[in-house]
Design a protein around this motif. Structure first.
Motif, PDB file in Angstrom:
ATOM      1  N   UNK A   1     -33.380  48.084  -2.277  1.00  0.00           N
ATOM      2  CA  UNK A   1     -32.431  49.112  -1.872  1.00  0.00           C
ATOM      3  C   UNK A   1     -32.058  48.866  -0.406  1.00  0.00           C
ATOM      4  N   UNK A   2     -30.774  48.769  -0.112  1.00  0.00           N
ATOM      5  CA  UNK A   2     -30.362  48.476   1.276  1.00  0.00           C
ATOM      6  C   UNK A   2     -30.813  49.569   2.238  1.00  0.00           C
ATOM      7  N   UNK A   3     -31.077  50.742   1.710  1.00  0.00           N
ATOM      8  CA  UNK A   3     -31.496  51.844   2.598  1.00  0.00           C
ATOM      9  C   UNK A   3     -32.932  51.592   3.088  1.00  0.00           C
ATOM     10  N   UNK A   4     -33.740  50.965   2.248  1.00  0.00           N
ATOM     11  CA  UNK A   4     -35.134  50.726   2.650  1.00  0.00           C
ATOM     12  C   UNK A   4     -35.335  49.345   3.272  1.00  0.00           C
ATOM     13  N   UNK A   5     -34.449  48.437   2.943  1.00  0.00           N
ATOM     14  CA  UNK A   5     -34.644  47.050   3.382  1.00  0.00           C
ATOM     15  C   UNK A   5     -34.563  46.924   4.904  1.00  0.00           C
TER      16      UNK A   5
ATOM     17  N   UNK B   1     -21.987  40.911   5.492  1.00  0.00           N
ATOM     18  CA  UNK B   1     -20.822  41.339   4.697  1.00  0.00           C
ATOM     19  C   UNK B   1     -21.264  42.363   3.658  1.00  0.00           C
ATOM     20  N   UNK B   2     -20.482  43.414   3.511  1.00  0.00           N
ATOM     21  CA  UNK B   2     -20.735  44.336   2.412  1.00  0.00           C
ATOM     22  C   UNK B   2     -19.418  44.930   1.929  1.00  0.00           C
ATOM     23  N   UNK B   3     -19.146  44.812   0.636  1.00  0.00           N
ATOM     24  CA  UNK B   3     -17.937  45.419   0.046  1.00  0.00           C
ATOM     25  C   UNK B   3     -18.357  46.141  -1.227  1.00  0.00           C
ATOM     26  N   UNK B   4     -17.734  47.267  -1.488  1.00  0.00           N
ATOM     27  CA  UNK B   4     -18.005  47.991  -2.728  1.00  0.00           C
ATOM     28  C   UNK B   4     -19.334  48.708  -2.720  1.00  0.00           C
ATOM     29  N   UNK B   5     -19.850  48.986  -1.544  1.00  0.00           N
ATOM     30  CA  UNK B   5     -21.162  49.644  -1.471  1.00  0.00           C
ATOM     31  C   UNK B   5     -21.131  50.897  -0.592  1.00  0.00           C
TER      32      UNK B   5
ATOM     33  N   UNK C   1     -25.542  58.556   5.826  1.00  0.00           N
ATOM     34  CA  UNK C   1     -26.188  57.306   5.399  1.00  0.00           C
ATOM     35  C   UNK C   1     -25.403  56.088   5.891  1.00  0.00           C
ATOM     36  N   UNK C   2     -24.077  56.237   5.895  1.00  0.00           N
ATOM     37  CA  UNK C   2     -23.217  55.167   6.402  1.00  0.00           C
ATOM     38  C   UNK C   2     -23.608  54.850   7.846  1.00  0.00           C
ATOM     39  N   UNK C   3     -23.695  55.906   8.649  1.00  0.00           N
ATOM     40  CA  UNK C   3     -23.997  55.717  10.080  1.00  0.00           C
ATOM     41  C   UNK C   3     -25.413  55.155  10.252  1.00  0.00           C
ATOM     42  N   UNK C   4     -26.349  55.693   9.493  1.00  0.00           N
ATOM     43  CA  UNK C   4     -27.737  55.224   9.554  1.00  0.00           C
ATOM     44  C   UNK C   4     -27.804  53.715   9.270  1.00  0.00           C
ATOM     45  N   UNK C   5     -27.084  53.283   8.232  1.00  0.00           N
ATOM     46  CA  UNK C   5     -27.129  51.860   7.840  1.00  0.00           C
ATOM     47  C   UNK C   5     -26.431  50.972   8.865  1.00  0.00           C
ATOM     48  N   UNK C   6     -25.311  51.486   9.407  1.00  0.00           N
ATOM     49  CA  UNK C   6     -24.616  50.716  10.450  1.00  0.00           C
ATOM     50  C   UNK C   6     -25.549  50.434  11.610  1.00  0.00           C
ATOM     51  N   UNK C   7     -26.229  51.503  12.031  1.00  0.00           N
ATOM     52  CA  UNK C   7     -27.127  51.401  13.186  1.00  0.00           C
ATOM     53  C   UNK C   7     -28.259  50.414  12.893  1.00  0.00           C
TER      54      UNK C   7
END
Ligand SMILES: C[S@@+](CC[C@H](N)C(=O)[O-])C[C@H]1O[C@@H](n2cnc3c(N)ncnc32)[C@H](O)[C@@H]1O
Length: 294
Positions: free
Chosen positions: A187-191, A201-205, A213-219
């Protein structure tokens, strides 16, 4: 202007379409217009009318019925990339109609954008290894096309996907290049990556993630972009002429976002403003937050 949709009832119009096994080219605008007029209260009755194609045999029905448990699985995306059309005459025209939707064309356009970026990274590598991370890698078709067109590859890929079926499919397709590919069922959130990347690169996710969550992952992932590296995060634009049909017939709901929202997320993630911009595929339906790390 009075159109065919105004002249007859939606029921009669849809019945006519089914009687001729689906829409022809000159019906496409009328169907879009009809669907755009479907109110929230009419969604269920409209789906009843369309019941004959809301099954996994059509692409839109595959989205509606979600055989893999969620929309936007690797298989439906691959059907879009391959322009798959069910040869069964009851479904063929409906799949052809689906592939003419601007959103479906935008998905193909975004793949080309990815392939072009991979070529550029490889060209500029000067023979040195370059590392690429793909989040929500799905069928990995952009990498497949890149390899098909490349001699002298310098790119090494880490590919993260939550769905083991996507990984198994992509591995079987990529047998010739497996030495460059590291698939991870996560899971990209835990990785948390263990290295820095030249391209992320990420598309369609990210269009499936809430703002926080978007901001959390960007950071999180900005930390793992190398100096001089790039991060490219796709998201459907608020201006998407296919949104209504995706929602009404495909039960396919995404967080659509504007350029300003994407840039705002980057600011919230403490990414310096002079590193960020927004790029778009030719139809402007898929936007990409682009970060060039200094
Ligand atoms: C719409 S597909 C896009 C695939 C690919 N990026 C493309 O553009 O062709 C989304 C992919 O993300 C994966 N995915 C969804 N949520 C995820 C998560 N939280 N972590 C990792 N992968 C995820 C799905 O399994 C699916 O393969």
């Amino acid at each position: 202007m009075t159109t065919i949709v105004d002249k007859c009832s939606p029921e009669a119009y849809i019945r006519e379409l089914f009687e001729k096994n689906g829409p022809d080219r000159d019906d496409f605008d009328d169907i879009m217009e009809l669907i755009d007029k479907v109110s929230a209260d009419d969604v269920e009755p409209f789906r009843e009318l369309m019941n004959g194609i809301l099954n996994p045999a059509t692409i839109i029905g595959f989205s509606f019925t979600k055989p893999f448990g969620y929309n936007g699985d690797f298989f439906i995306i691959e059907k879009i990339y391959q322009q798959y059309v069910n040869p069964d005459p009851r479904y063929r025209k409906w799949d052809e109609f689906f592939h003419r939707l601007p959103a479906a064309i935008a998905v193909i356009n975004r793949k080309k954008l990815a392939v072009d970026m991979l070529h550029k990274l490889n060209r500029n590598a000067g023979g040195e290894p370059r590392h690429v991370l793909i989040l929500g890698s799905g069928p990995v078709t952009e990498v497949f096309e890149y390899f098909t067109e490349t001699e002298g590859n310098n790119l090494y890929f880490d590919l993260i996907d939550l769905d083991q079926r996507a990984i198994d499919y992509a591995k079987s397709k990529h047998r010739a290049n497996l030495s460059y590919l590291n698939f991870q069922n996560k899971n990209v959130i835990r990785h948390v990556p263990d290295k820095k990347y030249d391209l992320l690169w990420s598309a369609g996710l990210f269009d499936y993630f809430k703002d926080k969550h978007f901001v959390f992952l960007l950071k999180r992932y900005y930390e793992f972009v190398a100096e001089g590296g790039e991060m490219v995060i796709g998201n459907f634009n608020v201006e998407n002429p296919s949104r209504k049909i995706m929602e009404v017939l495909g039960d396919w709901f995404l967080y659509h976002r504007s350029e300003e929202e994407l840039l705002g997320f980057a600011r919230q993630a403490d990414i310096p403003e002079d590193c960020t911009s927004v790029i778009r595929e030719p139809l402007g339906i898929n936007l990409f937050l682009y970060v060039a790390k200094k």
